[in-house]
Design a protein around this motif. Structure first.
Motif, PDB file in Angstrom:
ATOM      1  N   ALA A 203      -9.362   0.877 -32.015  1.00 14.80           N
ATOM      2  CA  ALA A 203      -9.413  -0.799 -30.800  1.00 14.80           C
ATOM      3  C   ALA A 203      -9.827  -0.970 -29.388  1.00 14.80           C
ATOM      4  CB  ALA A 203      -8.013  -1.861 -31.798  1.00 14.80           C
ATOM      5  N   GLU A 204      -8.861  -0.031 -28.799  1.00 13.72           N
ATOM      6  CA  GLU A 204      -8.915   0.001 -27.291  1.00 13.72           C
ATOM      7  C   GLU A 204     -10.638   0.084 -27.113  1.00 13.72           C
ATOM      8  OE1 GLU A 204      -6.969   2.906 -23.403  1.00 13.72           O
ATOM      9  OE2 GLU A 204      -6.294   3.201 -26.169  1.00 13.72           O
ATOM     10  N   THR A 205     -10.841   0.855 -28.112  1.00 16.46           N
ATOM     11  CA  THR A 205     -12.651   1.701 -27.834  1.00 16.46           C
ATOM     12  C   THR A 205     -13.163   0.052 -27.887  1.00 16.46           C
ATOM     13  OG1 THR A 205     -12.149   4.212 -28.075  1.00 16.46           O
ATOM     14  CG2 THR A 205     -14.063   3.175 -27.914  1.00 16.46           C
ATOM     15  N   THR A 206     -12.965  -0.853 -29.076  1.00 22.38           N
ATOM     16  CA  THR A 206     -13.749  -1.383 -29.492  1.00 22.38           C
ATOM     17  C   THR A 206     -14.152  -2.970 -28.510  1.00 22.38           C
ATOM     18  OG1 THR A 206     -13.363  -1.268 -31.577  1.00 22.38           O
ATOM     19  CG2 THR A 206     -14.212  -3.392 -31.374  1.00 22.38           C
ATOM     20  N   ARG A 207     -11.674  -3.109 -27.767  1.00 24.57           N
ATOM     21  CA  ARG A 207     -12.183  -4.050 -26.852  1.00 24.57           C
ATOM     22  C   ARG A 207     -12.563  -3.900 -25.268  1.00 24.57           C
ATOM     23  NH1 ARG A 207     -10.886  -8.069 -26.905  1.00 24.57           N
ATOM     24  NH2 ARG A 207     -12.802  -9.209 -26.019  1.00 24.57           N
ATOM     25  N   LYS A 208     -12.713  -1.989 -24.923  1.00 20.80           N
ATOM     26  CA  LYS A 208     -14.109  -2.114 -23.597  1.00 20.80           C
ATOM     27  C   LYS A 208     -15.411  -1.863 -24.243  1.00 20.80           C
ATOM     28  CE  LYS A 208     -14.802   1.738 -19.996  1.00 20.80           C
ATOM     29  NZ  LYS A 208     -15.793   0.956 -19.668  1.00 20.80           N
ATOM     30  N   TRP A 209     -14.839  -2.075 -24.921  1.00 22.27           N
ATOM     31  CA  TRP A 209     -17.261  -2.520 -25.645  1.00 22.27           C
ATOM     32  C   TRP A 209     -16.857  -3.711 -25.436  1.00 22.27           C
ATOM     33  CZ3 TRP A 209     -19.872  -4.818 -29.626  1.00 22.27           C
ATOM     34  CH2 TRP A 209     -20.914  -4.597 -29.403  1.00 22.27           C
ATOM     35  N   LEU A 210     -16.686  -4.694 -26.158  1.00 24.30           N
ATOM     36  CA  LEU A 210     -16.555  -5.632 -25.965  1.00 24.30           C
ATOM     37  C   LEU A 210     -16.977  -6.389 -24.795  1.00 24.30           C
ATOM     38  CD1 LEU A 210     -14.622  -7.738 -28.724  1.00 24.30           C
ATOM     39  CD2 LEU A 210     -17.171  -7.203 -28.635  1.00 24.30           C
ATOM     40  N   ASP A 211     -15.567  -5.757 -23.960  1.00 26.60           N
ATOM     41  CA  ASP A 211     -15.534  -6.468 -22.654  1.00 26.60           C
ATOM     42  C   ASP A 211     -16.721  -6.096 -21.950  1.00 26.60           C
ATOM     43  OD1 ASP A 211     -12.589  -7.533 -23.437  1.00 26.60           O
ATOM     44  OD2 ASP A 211     -11.545  -6.118 -22.187  1.00 26.60           O
TER      45      ASP A 211
END
Length: 225
Positions: A203-211
């Motif tokens: 989720a942390e990696t996905t959060r950065k990708w989304l942002d």
């Protein structure tokens, strides 16, 4: 996971012995609306509702396809992304999204929409129901006061419009920052995608990708050329 969370068996809607089967039966559970509520629909935008639309920064739009499958999508932009063309016509700029085109495809297929116009900080909303079509008319698109014209616009013919009361927003504490703090640990979009297995990273990696993706898309949208 759902069965474990909600009990030993899955909910079966077909076994609900209290399913409401008619409009008359439904009404027995509720009082009749008072005259003011029954008579508040209008066939066109008044001056106040038009101002709400013109200054609107967030709205939800409901549509459905030819099979009756319903969809609700959030729409947002700076004030002016919705234009009042006249008291019975609105135009909403179609700004950048995920390119699934669910809303636009439904409008092309069935030509019906329902809008909920929301003003941040205010708990009453304005509802608009009517017919709609998607337009790529250059004159219409260049009429939006945006950094650059949208690719298309949704043109809505107002059939009914009315003010919706504030009780839902008041119950939810929508604009209460204390409530925001209480809900800070609710899973965000990145956590949902990770839980669903849509992405194969945490989720942390996905959060950065989304942002990063949001920032890049909005930066491109803000460019004037």
């Amino acid at each position: 996971m759902s069965a474990q969370r909600y009990g030993c068996r899955m909910f079966d809607p077909h076994n609900d012995l209290h399913r409401v089967g008619s409009l008359d039966e439904l009404r027995t559970h509720y009082r009749h609306p008072h005259a003011g509520t029954r008579g508040k629909e209008r066939p066109a935008l008044d001056a106040a509702s038009a101002t709400v639309a013109e200054r609107c920064r967030f709205a939800t739009i409901g549509t459905f396809d030819v099979l009756g499958n319903a969809d609700v999508s959030p729409r947002g932009g700076p004030s002016g992304f919705i234009r009042v063309l006249d008291p019975t016509h609105l135009a909403m700029a179609d700004l950048g999204g995920n390119n699934r085109l669910d809303t636009l495809e439904n409008i092309v297929a069935t030509g019906r929409v329902a809008l909920l116009l929301i003003t941040p900080g205010k708990s009453e909303t304005v509802r608009v129901n009517g017919a709609a079509f998607v337009s790529t008319d250059p004159e219409l698109l260049h009429g939006f006061q945006l950094p650059k014209p949208p690719k298309s616009a949704i043109v809505i013919r107002v059939e009914t419009t009315y003010m919706h009361c504030a009780k839902a927003f008041m119950r939810s504490g929508m604009w209460d920052q204390t409530v925001w703090a209480e809900l800070a640990d609710v899973p965000d979009g990145a956590a949902v995608l990770s839980c669903q297995g849509v992405v194969d990273v945490d989720a942390e990696t996905t959060r950065k990708w989304l942002d990063d993706d949001y920032a890049e898309a909005l930066a491109v949208e803000a460019q004037t050329t």
